[in-house]
Design an enzyme around this catalytic site. Structure first.
Site, PDB file in Angstrom:
ATOM      1  N   PRO A 292       0.838  -1.220   0.000  1.00 47.09           N
ATOM      2  CA  PRO A 292       0.000   0.000   0.000  1.00 47.09           C
ATOM      3  C   PRO A 292       0.866   1.260   0.000  1.00 47.09           C
ATOM      4  O   PRO A 292       1.850   1.335   0.726  1.00 47.09           O
ATOM      5  CB  PRO A 292      -0.779  -0.117   1.305  1.00 47.09           C
ATOM      6  CG  PRO A 292      -0.731  -1.560   1.668  1.00 47.09           C
ATOM      7  CD  PRO A 292       0.578  -2.068   1.151  1.00 47.09           C
ATOM      8  N   GLU A 293       0.502   2.201  -0.850  1.00 48.39           N
ATOM      9  CA  GLU A 293       1.220   3.470  -0.930  1.00 48.39           C
ATOM     10  C   GLU A 293       0.286   4.590  -0.469  1.00 48.39           C
ATOM     11  O   GLU A 293      -0.841   4.325  -0.070  1.00 48.39           O
ATOM     12  CB  GLU A 293       1.688   3.712  -2.375  1.00 48.39           C
ATOM     13  CG  GLU A 293       2.583   2.591  -2.899  1.00 48.39           C
ATOM     14  CD  GLU A 293       3.104   2.850  -4.311  1.00 48.39           C
ATOM     15  OE1 GLU A 293       3.254   4.027  -4.683  1.00 48.39           O
ATOM     16  OE2 GLU A 293       3.364   1.865  -5.030  1.00 48.39           O
TER      17      GLU A 293
END
Ligand SMILES: [Zn+2]
Length: 266
Positions: A2-3
Site C-alpha cells: 500500500p502506498e
C-alpha cells in the site's frame, strides 16, 4: 505494498466509520508484527479508548486513542488493508489486529503474509522524527519549492529518490512508475540532470496523480485508460504514444516504462 493513495483511502474509511467509537477489546493474531510492544500492553492501551482522529503520514496510519492515550501505529505490508465492518458482516480474512467496538462493530487490519507492523507512539510529530520520514507530498504547505529543495543535489536516479521515504514519505514502486510515465521521464535519469523547470513539472504531475488515485478509491481497475497502471505488462502498447511498455529492474524493483516517450538518459 500500500502506498499513499491506498493508505489515504483506509484513513478516510476509518474517519467516516470508526471515529468516535469506543474500543471494548482488541485481538492480536500475529505477535511478530508488533514493534516495541507486547500483545497484552497493546490490548491494554486501546481498551476503553475512543478513536479520536485518524492521521496518515506517508504510508503509515496513526489512530489517536482518546485524550492522553497516545496513538496506535499501523503500517500495512504488501497486501494489508484496513476494514471496518458490522456485527452481522463476515469478518475479513487474515485479520492480524482487530479492535472490537462497544457498539458491536469492528475495525480489522489484515495481512495475508503477516507483513507490516503495529505499535504505540506518543505523537505523530515524534514518530515522523524517530523514523526520519521526509515530508508527505500532501502535507500542508509542501509545494513545488519544497519538492525541489528535497530533491536538489541528490545522488542517484529519480526513481530511487522518489521512493526514498527519507526524501518524501508515501510514494512506492507503482505510483513512482506512474508519475515518471506521465512526466515522460526515464526512471534512471540522475536527479542532478533535472533542471528546476522539470522538477517543478514533476511536482505538479505527482500531485495530480495522487489526487486522481485517491478520488478513484486507489482502485487500480478504476484508473484512467491513459495511465500506465492499467498497462503494467511487459510488451503492452503504450496508451500515450506508439511505444511499448518494457519491464526492467531499477533500484531492485520491477519497473515499467515506455521505451519511446520515456527516453533513456544521455
Ligand atoms: Zn509512450
Amino acid at each position: 505494498m500500500p502506498e499513499l493513495p491506498d493508505v489515504e483511502i483506509y484513513r478516510q474509511d476509518i474517519e467516516r466509520h470508526a471515529l468516535g467509537r469506543k474500543v471494548a477489546s482488541a485481538a492480536v493474531d500475529a505477535d511478530r508484527m508488533l514493534r516495541g510492544v507486547s500483545a497484552s500492553s497493546l490490548r491494554d492501551a486501546v481498551r476503553g479508548r475512543t478513536l479520536d482522529s485518524a492521521r496518515r503520514v506517508g504510508k503509515h496510519l496513526l489512530l489517536q486513542l482518546g485524550e492522553g492515550g497516545g496513538w496506535l501505529h499501523v503500517h500495512s505490508g504488501m497486501t494489508g488493508r484496513a476494514v471496518v465492518y458490522g456485527e452481522g458482516d463476515d469478518a475479513p480474512a487474515h485479520a492480524r489486529l482487530r479492535l472490537d467496538f462497544e457498539d458491536g462493530g469492528h475495525l480489522a487490519f489484515t495481512s495475508q503474509r503477516k507483513l507490516g507492523e503495529f505499535g504505540l507512539v506518543d505523537a505523530p510529530e515524534s514518530f515522523v522524527r524517530d523514523r526520519g520520514l521526509g515530508p508527505d507530498p500532501w502535507e500542508e504547505g509542501f509545494d513545488r519549492k519544497g519538492f525541489r529543495d528535497r530533491l536538489a543535489g541528490r545522488r542517484g536516479s529519480v526513481k530511487s529518490a522518489l521512493m526514498n521515504q527519507e526524501v518524501l514519505a508515501g510514494l512506492g514502486n507503482v505510483y513512482v512508475d506512474e508519475i515518471l510515465f506521465q512526466a515522460g521521464l526515464h526512471p534512471e535519469i540522475p536527479v542532478t540532470d533535472l533542471d528546476e523547470n522539470t522538477l517543478g513539472e514533476l511536482h505538479a504531475t505527482m500531485v495530480q496523480v495522487l489526487r486522481t488515485a485517491v478520488e478513484r478509491g486507489a482502485d487500480p481497475g478504476r484508473m484512467p485508460e491513459g495511465w500506465l497502471l492499467p498497462h503494467r505488462e511487459d510488451g503492452a502498447s503504450c496508451p500515450r504514444c506508439d511505444g511499448t511498455i518494457v519491464k526492467a529492474r531499477v533500484s531492485g524493483r520491477s519497473t515499467y516504462r515506455c521505451d519511446r516517450h520515456q527516453e533513456a538518459p544521455g
